[in-house]
Write a protein that holds these residues in place. Structure first.
Motif, mmCIF file in Angstrom:
data_model
loop_
_atom_site.group_PDB
_atom_site.id
_atom_site.type_symbol
_atom_site.label_atom_id
_atom_site.label_comp_id
_atom_site.label_asym_id
_atom_site.label_seq_id
_atom_site.Cartn_x
_atom_site.Cartn_y
_atom_site.Cartn_z
ATOM 1 N N PHE A 161 21.246 52.853 106.517
ATOM 2 C CA PHE A 161 22.059 51.732 106.424
ATOM 3 C C PHE A 161 21.915 51.137 104.810
ATOM 4 O O PHE A 161 20.951 50.551 104.557
ATOM 5 N N THR A 162 22.727 51.327 104.136
ATOM 6 C CA THR A 162 22.936 50.874 102.624
ATOM 7 C C THR A 162 23.251 49.589 102.818
ATOM 8 O O THR A 162 24.196 48.856 103.179
ATOM 9 N N TYR A 163 22.330 48.753 102.391
ATOM 10 C CA TYR A 163 22.192 47.064 102.261
ATOM 11 C C TYR A 163 21.631 46.850 101.177
ATOM 12 O O TYR A 163 20.496 46.959 100.853
ATOM 13 N N SER A 164 22.371 46.359 100.150
ATOM 14 C CA SER A 164 21.769 45.853 98.779
ATOM 15 C C SER A 164 21.307 44.331 98.527
ATOM 16 O O SER A 164 20.599 43.981 97.735
ATOM 17 N N GLY A 165 21.809 43.378 99.562
ATOM 18 C CA GLY A 165 21.638 42.176 99.357
ATOM 19 C C GLY A 165 22.510 41.347 98.133
ATOM 20 O O GLY A 165 22.604 40.242 97.952
#
Length: 420
Positions: A161-165
């Protein structure tokens, strides 16, 4: 090109349209890299017979190939034909080669793409293949989707899951929704799941998402995951121009553009320090294959133990597993693989890796995956402490540069000798 990003609700509705085949004349105009629907990448043999994504991330790699404006996903080959081409690829080894599906030009969990994704997975699974499969998404994954993945009996699947903030919706329009975080929780909390879950913390960019509060928020989101993998940002003129057009200051100068992702040493240090301070039990990894392999309880298929300054943050049990599995291929083993793939190159065995000369990344990665050993090329050198990253924020060691020059001379001599 100055353009306003598509609103998220509009983007999502575009992503629900039924797929159609891209017209032949449009396929003929595609960048050759985009038209190549089976290709080798470091994390695996990649199948991308669907092109088009509405999520509008400003830093998207599709800028590089002139395809960013293709928002509606379209087929460039049928999924059945694409799967067959994947398993027929010279670099594909049953039960060995890691596979990536729809990681280059779309999101596999867009509503219109998802049926093709599951068709591909079931096709591969019916063949009895136990290969690792990587699915990268930032979109909606439901309980029903997890049940579909859990119905697979052979493939070893990982959701990343691509999650960068990142909170600036000019950079990531999806940032204003809770889609990715909800999906991560849904997947991670699936009872008794066989499917592995990774929080893919990327891109980490100075000024965009390296504030301590942001880092803590991302780390907290990874509590239900099997691992967290962090990486940097591809800084190239095409996405730099687009980011500038949105009024966003560039994180790096135009003189810093590079083939590899930018991850300055100080950012790496900040990430590791924040992870240690957070106290979470979820392990942290610098490389995708490290996180995926560890989640499935196997040694890293990219053989990163050969550059084990990367491995200091890995769990000790995983370090032991990778160390025990790490073995240099013999010359005869390399010759056999080279013959199968139709490659030719002199080789030099070094500390933890094999040097080649004139082999592209797509040529080297199948060798690397079949040997579990790092395969480098003298034209694309790796430097100690900076493996696989751009030189932004990093100064190569002088001894390292001298050693690479010596290897280059040696392989050039081998080539001249062999030609004679």
């Amino acid at each position: 090109m100055t353009r306003t990003p598509v609103a998220l609700d509009t983007a999502i509705s575009r992503g629900t349209r039924a797929l159609r085949m891209m017209p032949a004349e449009q396929i003929a105009r595609l960048d050759p890299y985009m038209a190549q629907f089976i290709g080798y990448r470091k994390s695996g043999l990649s199948m991308n017979n669907i092109i088009g994504c509405p999520l509008d991330c400003a830093y998207c790699v599709r800028h590089f190939w002139g395809n960013f404006e293709q928002k509606i996903p379209q087929l460039i080959e049928t999924t059945a034909n694409a799967v067959q081409a994947l398993v027929d690829h010279p670099g594909f080894a049953p039960h060995v080669t890691p596979i990536q599906l729809y990681n280059k030009a779309t999101d596999p969990f867009l509503p219109a793409v998802k049926p093709e994704l599951f068709a591909a997975l079931h096709d591969l699974d019916r063949r009895g293949l136990t290969n690792l499969v990587l699915l990268i998404t930032r979109f909606r994954v439901t309980d029903a989707d997890m049940a579909e993945l859990e119905s697979l009996t052979h493939l070893r699947v990982t959701l990343l899951f691509t999650y960068s903030g990142i909170e600036d919706t000019r950079i990531e329009p999806i940032a204003k929704s809770s889609i990715t975080l909800t999906s991560l929780q849904t997947a991670g909390r699936t009872p008794g799941r066989r499917t592995k879950v990774i929080l893919y913390w990327r891109p980490i960019v100075p000024g965009w998402n390296d504030h301590p509060d942001t880092m803590n928020r991302v780390l907290d989101a990874g509590r239900d995951a099997d691992g967290i993998v962090f990486t940097g940002y591809y800084h190239k003129p095409e996405n730099a121009e687009f980011i500038t057009s949105l009024g966003i200051p560039l994180p790096y100068g135009l003189d810093d553009v590079a083939r590899r992702k930018a991850m300055p040493a100080e950012i790496d240090e900040k990430v590791v320090a924040a992870w240690k301070k957070s106290g979470i039990s979820t392990p942290l990894y610098r490389k995708t294959s490290c996180g995926v392999a560890a989640a499935h309880g196997v040694a890293d298929y990219n053989g990163h133990w050969g550059v084990n300054d990367l491995c200091d943050i890995c769990p000790l049990a995983q370090q032991t597993l990778c160390r025990d599995a790490h073995r240099a291929p013999t010359t005869s083993e390399l010759d056999a693989i080279f013959d199968t793939l139709g490659y030719s190159s002199p080789v030099a065995f070094d500390d933890g890796h094999v040097w080649t000369r004139g082999l592209s990344e797509q040529q080297r990665y199948p060798i690397q995956h079949q040997t579990g050993y790092q395969i480098w090329d003298t034209t694309l050198p790796h430097f100690h402490g900076n493996h696989g990253r751009s030189l932004v924020g990093f100064t190569p060691d002088e001894a390292d540069q001298h050693h690479i020059a010596e290897v280059r001379r040696d392989l050039e001599h081998q080539t001249r000798f062999d030609d004679e």
